[in-house]
Design an enzyme around this catalytic site. Structure first.
Site: not given
Ligand code: G16
Length: 550
Positions: A18, A22, A118, A130, A288, A351, A370-372
């Site tokens: 995403t 990682r 996170h 990235k 972020d 997402t 986003e919900e995240s």
């Molecule tokens: C990343 C992406 C977000 C995404 C999140 C969760 O956030 O930048 O757009 O919503 O991952 O993704 P997944 O549901 O695929 O785990 P971050 O904060 O981890 O960079």
């Protein structure tokens, strides 16, 4: 400066997820692993775009374990791959939104952002990398797909034999009569200046001086120095308003994910009954994400986006209104209702922040979320934790009411999208794939089936057609949509590093909001049972409860 080509063998697991690649730190520590991926990025750039002779690369990370070593390697590889300059954050640190800002402000060709967000850090934790393009945002799939293809056939990488750069010392180091330069910058100041240009710092300052009590939790991650500069130095709040604000390579052993489970120190303070403070916020490993709390009150990220959109004109940067909004598909439809009322477009994307970039570049949207736990605007091309915190403070300062009162008024006006996400982390991949396959096998039989008080209207696997570049992204999450507008979404996370993480997103619309305080878990109890029944999750994975509920 002498360039060499080192022979290497491909790794078969370098597919960006995403948000970039990682993996466990130990995976990145394998000989040539990082180098292969970075060379695959540079080769893609040289193939897909014209990299000018004076190209600059921005480099920085969230300061987690392995950040410093990776940065030295990247600088040496940038020198050998035709970059004229590297801009690097002091101590190798740049929050993700600050990196986006630096790319945009100094018009660099692109940037490498080192973070696993996170996810936990330390020698046994995670690392990530990235590539961000010149608009400051994550590379689109056209680039990430090519990086993966190149990583599968790579035979060598280019690296220069430079001495180690002292990234703690601000200033420039010049090599080969100016053919290659490394500049170490203080990125906190650039970022703080940007925030000051967007928000009304004088009204926030007055609020914070008026007895209003706030607490910001940096979760031992990257935002600590930014929070110190913005909240203490510029907005005059006391140092005691900040907690866990000294960045640590392993986040002091914690999990830098700002949610009700992992930000437990802050949650205790904010849910302490009469003793609770007025406002609490936290951000994640790379700065972020954000979580917003009021006195004994949690704001879901989806509601947060809707509230920001509805109140945007209270903030100087958005005082003339917003062009449009966008949300990821699993994010609740709360912001859609605001967009409808404001008569502005609302886009539904897969997402991943990378899908917002085209819409923002084309001027179609101003705010995204986003919900995240991510929200942001077109001031950068990443989500931005501290930006969201300042946005909330600006709204509270102008309205002069509590967080809870803001939500109550919002729900009374727009209705409430009751929402929750249940995560099942580190499931064996085969079992998780089995759950998804089982749900998909019911696509023909589910429509019109009745489950308790819900009737299935339709179901699909979400596809996105990018209205700007025409690209199509398939298989972005399973949606089960019910007659009354409620829905269940199932998705496999693209950011985990251990087995698979299955996410279940649950949403029901309550137009009357008869009981404002109804706990989402109570309101959604029947849907949760239906989700488990349709997915056979317990039977197939042996998991009887989610790892995290947000
Ligand atoms: C990343 C992406 C977000 C995404 C999140 C969760 O956030 O930048 O757009 O919503 O991952 O993704 P997944 O549901 O695929 O785990 P971050 O904060 O981890 O960079």
């Amino acid at each position: 400066m002498h360039n060499q080509i080192i022979n290497t063998q491909p790794f078969n697991d370098q597919k960006p997820g995403t948000s970039g690649l990682r993996k466990k730190v130990k995976v990145f520590q394998q000989a040539h692993y990082l180098e292969n991926f970075v060379q695959s990025i540079f080769d893609t750039l040289h193939e897909q775009e014209t990299v000018p002779a004076d190209a600059t690369l921005t480099v920085g990370g969230d300061g987690r374990y392995h950040n410093r070593q990776a940065i030295q390697t990247i600088i040496q590889m940038a020198a050998a791959n035709g970059f004229a300059r590297v801009i690097v954050g002091q101590a190798g640190i740049l929050s993700t939104p600050a990196a986006s800002h630096i790319i945009r402000k100094y018009k660099t060709f692109g940037g490498l952002v080192l973070s696993a967000s996170h996810n936990q850090g330390g020698v046994n934790g995670d690392f990530g990398i990235k590539y961000n393009i010149s608009n400051g945002g994550p590379a689109p799939e056209k680039i990430t797909d090519s990086i993966f293809e190149k990583s599968r056939v790579i035979a060598g990488y280019k690296i220069a034999n430079l001495p180690e750069i002292d990234v703690d010392r601000l200033g420039e180091t010049v090599f080969d009569d100016g053919k290659f330069t490394v500049k170490v910058i203080d990125a906190v100041l650039d970022y703080a200046d940007l925030m000051e240009s967007l928000f009304d710092f004088s009204v926030i300052k007055k609020l914070l001086a008026s007895g209003f009590k706030m607490q910001f939790d940096g979760m031992h991650a990257v935002t600590g120095p930014y929070a110190q500069e913005i909240f203490v130095n510029r907005l005059g709040t006391s140092a005691a308003s900040l907690m866990n604000c000294v960045p640590s390579e392993d986040f002091a052993g914690g999990h830098p994910d700002p949610n009700l489970t992992y930000a437990e120190d802050l949650v205790k303070i904010m849910f302490a009954g009469d003793k609770a403070l007025d406002f609490g916020a936290a951000s994640d490993g790379d700065g972020d994400r954000n979580m917003i709390l009021g006195k004994n009150f949690f704001v879901t990220p989806s509601d947060s986006l809707a509230v920001l959109a509805a109140n945007a004109t209270l903030v100087p940067a958005y005082k003339n209104g917003i062009a449009g909004v966008a949300r990821s598909m699993p994010t609740s439809g709360a912001v859609d209702r605001v967009a409808a009322k404001l008569n502005i477009p609302c886009y539904e994307t897969p997402t991943g922040w990378k899908f917002f970039g085209n819409l923002m570049d084309a001027g179609k949207v101003t705010l995204c979320g986003e919900e995240s736990f991510g929200t942001s605007s077109n001031h950068v091309r990443e989500k931005d934790g501290l930006w969201a915190v300042l946005f909330w403070l600006n709204i509270i300062a102008v309205k002069n009411i509590s967080v809870e009162a803001i939500l109550m008024a919002h729900w009374a006006e727009f209705g409430r999208n009751v929402y929750s996400r249940h995560d099942y982390e580190a499931i064996p991949t085969e079992a998780a794939n089995g759950v998804i396959a089982h749900i998909k096998s019911q696509f023909n039989s589910l429509p019109n089936q009745v489950f308790g008080s819900y009737k299935v209207k339709t179901c699909d696997d979400f596809s996105y057609h990018d209205p700007i570049d025409g690209s199509i992204s398939n298989n972005q999450g399973i949606r089960i949509l019910f007659d009354d507008g409620s829905r269940i979404v199932f998705r496999l996370s693209g950011t985990g590093t251990e087995g698979a993480t299955l996410r279940i997103y649950l949403e029901a619309f309550d137009p009357d909001v008869k009981n404002h305080h109804l706990d989402a878990q109570v309101a959604l109890a029947e849907m949760i049972k239906i989700a488990l029944q349709i997915s056979q999750l317990v039977e197939r994975t042996g998991r009887v409860a989610p790892t995290v509920i947000t």
